[in-house]
Design an enzyme around this catalytic site. Structure first.
Site, PDB file in Angstrom:
ATOM      1  N   GLU A  92      14.861  60.604  -1.681  1.00  0.00           N
ATOM      2  CA  GLU A  92      16.065  60.662  -0.861  1.00  0.00           C
ATOM      3  C   GLU A  92      15.695  60.615   0.616  1.00  0.00           C
ATOM      4  OE1 GLU A  92      19.252  63.098  -3.536  1.00  0.00           O
ATOM      5  OE2 GLU A  92      18.015  64.333  -2.246  1.00  0.00           O
ATOM      6  N   CYS A 105      15.955  61.249   8.587  1.00  0.00           N
ATOM      7  CA  CYS A 105      14.958  62.155   8.007  1.00  0.00           C
ATOM      8  C   CYS A 105      14.396  61.451   6.785  1.00  0.00           C
ATOM      9  CB  CYS A 105      15.643  63.472   7.636  1.00  0.00           C
ATOM     10  SG  CYS A 105      14.560  64.622   6.777  1.00  0.00           S
ATOM     11  N   CYS A 112       6.755  67.256  -4.269  1.00  0.00           N
ATOM     12  CA  CYS A 112       5.843  67.893  -3.312  1.00  0.00           C
ATOM     13  C   CYS A 112       4.983  68.903  -4.053  1.00  0.00           C
ATOM     14  CB  CYS A 112       6.644  68.606  -2.219  1.00  0.00           C
ATOM     15  SG  CYS A 112       5.619  69.328  -0.912  1.00  0.00           S
ATOM     16  N   CYS A 116       6.705  75.589  -1.951  1.00  0.00           N
ATOM     17  CA  CYS A 116       7.355  76.624  -1.144  1.00  0.00           C
ATOM     18  C   CYS A 116       8.558  77.147  -1.939  1.00  0.00           C
ATOM     19  CB  CYS A 116       7.818  76.041   0.193  1.00  0.00           C
ATOM     20  SG  CYS A 116       6.434  75.331   1.121  1.00  0.00           S
ATOM     21  N   CYS A 119      12.263  75.813  -1.287  1.00  0.00           N
ATOM     22  CA  CYS A 119      12.505  74.385  -1.076  1.00  0.00           C
ATOM     23  C   CYS A 119      12.735  73.672  -2.404  1.00  0.00           C
ATOM     24  CB  CYS A 119      11.322  73.761  -0.345  1.00  0.00           C
ATOM     25  SG  CYS A 119      11.483  71.978  -0.126  1.00  0.00           S
ATOM     26  N   CYS A 336      18.070  70.843   5.189  1.00  0.00           N
ATOM     27  CA  CYS A 336      16.630  71.103   5.088  1.00  0.00           C
ATOM     28  C   CYS A 336      16.313  71.760   3.750  1.00  0.00           C
ATOM     29  CB  CYS A 336      16.181  72.062   6.181  1.00  0.00           C
ATOM     30  SG  CYS A 336      16.506  71.483   7.830  1.00  0.00           S
TER      31      CYS A 336
HETATM   32  N1  SAH Z   1       6.539  69.512   3.973  1.00  0.00           N
HETATM   33  C1  SAH Z   1       6.956  69.560   5.350  1.00  0.00           C
HETATM   34  C2  SAH Z   1       8.336  68.931   5.567  1.00  0.00           C
HETATM   35  C3  SAH Z   1       9.389  69.578   4.718  1.00  0.00           C
HETATM   36  S1  SAH Z   1      10.972  69.961   5.056  1.00  0.00           S
HETATM   37  C4  SAH Z   1       6.957  70.991   5.829  1.00  0.00           C
HETATM   38  O1  SAH Z   1       6.771  71.886   5.031  1.00  0.00           O
HETATM   39  O2  SAH Z   1       7.099  71.207   7.027  1.00  0.00           O
HETATM   40  C5  SAH Z   1      11.345  70.345   6.654  1.00  0.00           C
HETATM   41  C6  SAH Z   1      11.631  71.818   6.913  1.00  0.00           C
HETATM   42  O3  SAH Z   1      12.658  72.384   6.083  1.00  0.00           O
HETATM   43  C7  SAH Z   1      10.391  72.669   6.694  1.00  0.00           C
HETATM   44  O4  SAH Z   1      10.228  73.533   7.770  1.00  0.00           O
HETATM   45  C8  SAH Z   1      10.770  73.438   5.456  1.00  0.00           C
HETATM   46  O5  SAH Z   1      10.037  74.620   5.307  1.00  0.00           O
HETATM   47  C9  SAH Z   1      12.237  73.651   5.665  1.00  0.00           C
HETATM   48  N2  SAH Z   1      12.950  74.082   4.471  1.00  0.00           N
HETATM   49  C10 SAH Z   1      12.578  73.903   3.200  1.00  0.00           C
HETATM   50  N3  SAH Z   1      13.490  74.439   2.362  1.00  0.00           N
HETATM   51  C11 SAH Z   1      14.452  74.966   3.136  1.00  0.00           C
HETATM   52  C12 SAH Z   1      15.665  75.636   2.867  1.00  0.00           C
HETATM   53  N4  SAH Z   1      16.059  75.870   1.607  1.00  0.00           N
HETATM   54  N5  SAH Z   1      16.422  76.044   3.910  1.00  0.00           N
HETATM   55  C13 SAH Z   1      16.037  75.784   5.170  1.00  0.00           C
HETATM   56  N6  SAH Z   1      14.916  75.140   5.492  1.00  0.00           N
HETATM   57  C14 SAH Z   1      14.118  74.743   4.494  1.00  0.00           C
END
Ligand code: SAH
Length: 343
Positions: A92, A105, A112, A116, A119, A336
């Site tokens: 996406e 974006c 991934c 985390c 996420c 995000c």
């Molecule tokens: N893998 C990269 C890019 C991922 S997403 C990274 O970790 O930075 C971009 C941002 O969204 C990251 O800071 C990630 O931690 C955040 N993110 C992930 N899940 C989220 C959520 N449920 N709510 C808010 N931010 C989130």
């Protein structure tokens, strides 16, 4: 399977055309047709000999991704696209309209591996890296869409599905191509790459001395909290990460962004804000506070706006530049950390 045209760097294209026996100017000509004019139909390339047009069409794929679904947020300012790749895998990417800019974006991996906790992409697991061509394909897709209404892309955030620094070479190759002076000419300063904090890759990125903006997913002011939500922290703990960030700033003189998802009752207390201020004091940085977006497998809630404002106030007082990131596209699962596809 055909080779993806976008996987070729400019010098690889020049080399290839030389092998085909083409004159020197041909590489620039074709590169401009593709990346300047956004012409992705080689059979229509003007002023290119018919045999070469034929050969390019036969040997290369010019559409490595195809949009199979589009959803638009209620306020119409966020659009999420589902793309299918040549092997049937899906990713996406998101288009966001702001008053003065248009940001996309984009994704770098199918799924991934960073896992985390909060996420959605992490929750689906890792399938594979995207090729440089598949990353570029997303950018060209949006550029072509926008061109239809005479709009232009202003910013690219590499914050979609995947961990860009876990696919470092392809991400950098893709950026090289979209930045190339003879083609798409998209300035590195308008690109932001976000990483979960893979220390050796931040070091490598620092050495590369690029103008690309760097964002770090910090999300916690202590190892105790960070360990609970970002498994990578066990490998590269906070103090090591921040030391690497400081070296990045010292060497590049560029302002770093720290992303901090505010999670109710986990990392959003006054004490957390104070500890965070202390960690970042004196560093050339900006903190982006993102009230957590809810995802299926994480039971905690995002902080209230009131809490977020209080948290921000403490950082403000400590002189740490900070803002609360606007929530975009949450109603269509485009916020995000909400990007996920069925595999
Ligand atoms: N893998 C990269 C890019 C991922 S997403 C990274 O970790 O930075 C971009 C941002 O969204 C990251 O800071 C990630 O931690 C955040 N993110 C992930 N899940 C989220 C959520 N449920 N709510 C808010 N931010 C989130």
């Amino acid at each position: 399977m055909k080779r993806c045209f976008f996987d070729l760097s400019f010098s690889e294209l020049s080399e290839l055309l030389k092998e085909y026996g083409e004159p020197d100017f041909r590489a620039k000509q074709i590169w401009q047709l593709v990346y300047k004019n956004l012409n992705l139909s080689p059979e229509t390339f003007p002023a290119v000999p018919k045999e070469l047009r034929q050969k390019l069409k036969e040997d290369f794929e010019f559409a490595p991704i195809s949009a199979i679904k589009k959803v638009v947020s209620q306020d119409k300012r966020t659009e999420k696209y589902l793309f299918q790749l040549a092997d049937g895998k899906k990713i996406e990417a998101v288009l966001m309209y702001y008053r003065e800019r248009i940001t996309i974006c984009i994704s770098t991996q199918v799924g991934c591996a960073m896992n985390c906790a909060f996420c959605a992409t992490g929750q689906m697991g890792f399938t594979r890296n995207l090729s440089a061509g598949e990353i570029i394909g997303q950018v060209l897709f949006f550029a072509a869409e926008l061109k239809l209404t005479e709009k232009k892309l202003s910013n690219i955030v590499v914050m979609g599905m995947g961990e860009p620094f876990h696919n470092f070479e392809n991400v950098m190759k893709a950026i090289d191509t979209i930045n190339h002076a003879e083609g798409f000419q998209f300035g590195e300063r308008r690109i932001t790459v976000s990483t979960v904090g893979i220390v050796p890759m931040i070091e490598k990125f620092t050495k590369a001395k690029r103008q690309i903006n760097l964002a770090i997913s910090l999300h916690a002011p202590s190892n105790k909290i960070r360990d609970q939500i970002l498994p990578i922290n066990k490998k590269y703990p906070l103090e090591k990460l921040l030391e690497t960030c400081q070296i990045y700033v010292d060497k590049t003189h560029r302002r770093l962004t720290f992303e901090y998802a505010l999670i109710s009752g986990l990392n959003d207390s006054v004490e957390d804000a104070m500890r965070l201020s202390k960690l970042l004091r004196g560093m050339l940085c900006h903190v982006n506070l993102i009230p957590l977006n809810e995802t299926k497998k994480f039971e905690r809630k995002g902080s209230t706006m009131e809490r977020a404002n209080d948290f921000k106030l403490i950082l403000d007082k400590a002189g740490i530049p900070c803002s609360i990131r606007l929530k975009r596209g949450v109603d269509i699962g485009a916020g995000c950390g909400q990007l996920v596809t069925q595999t």
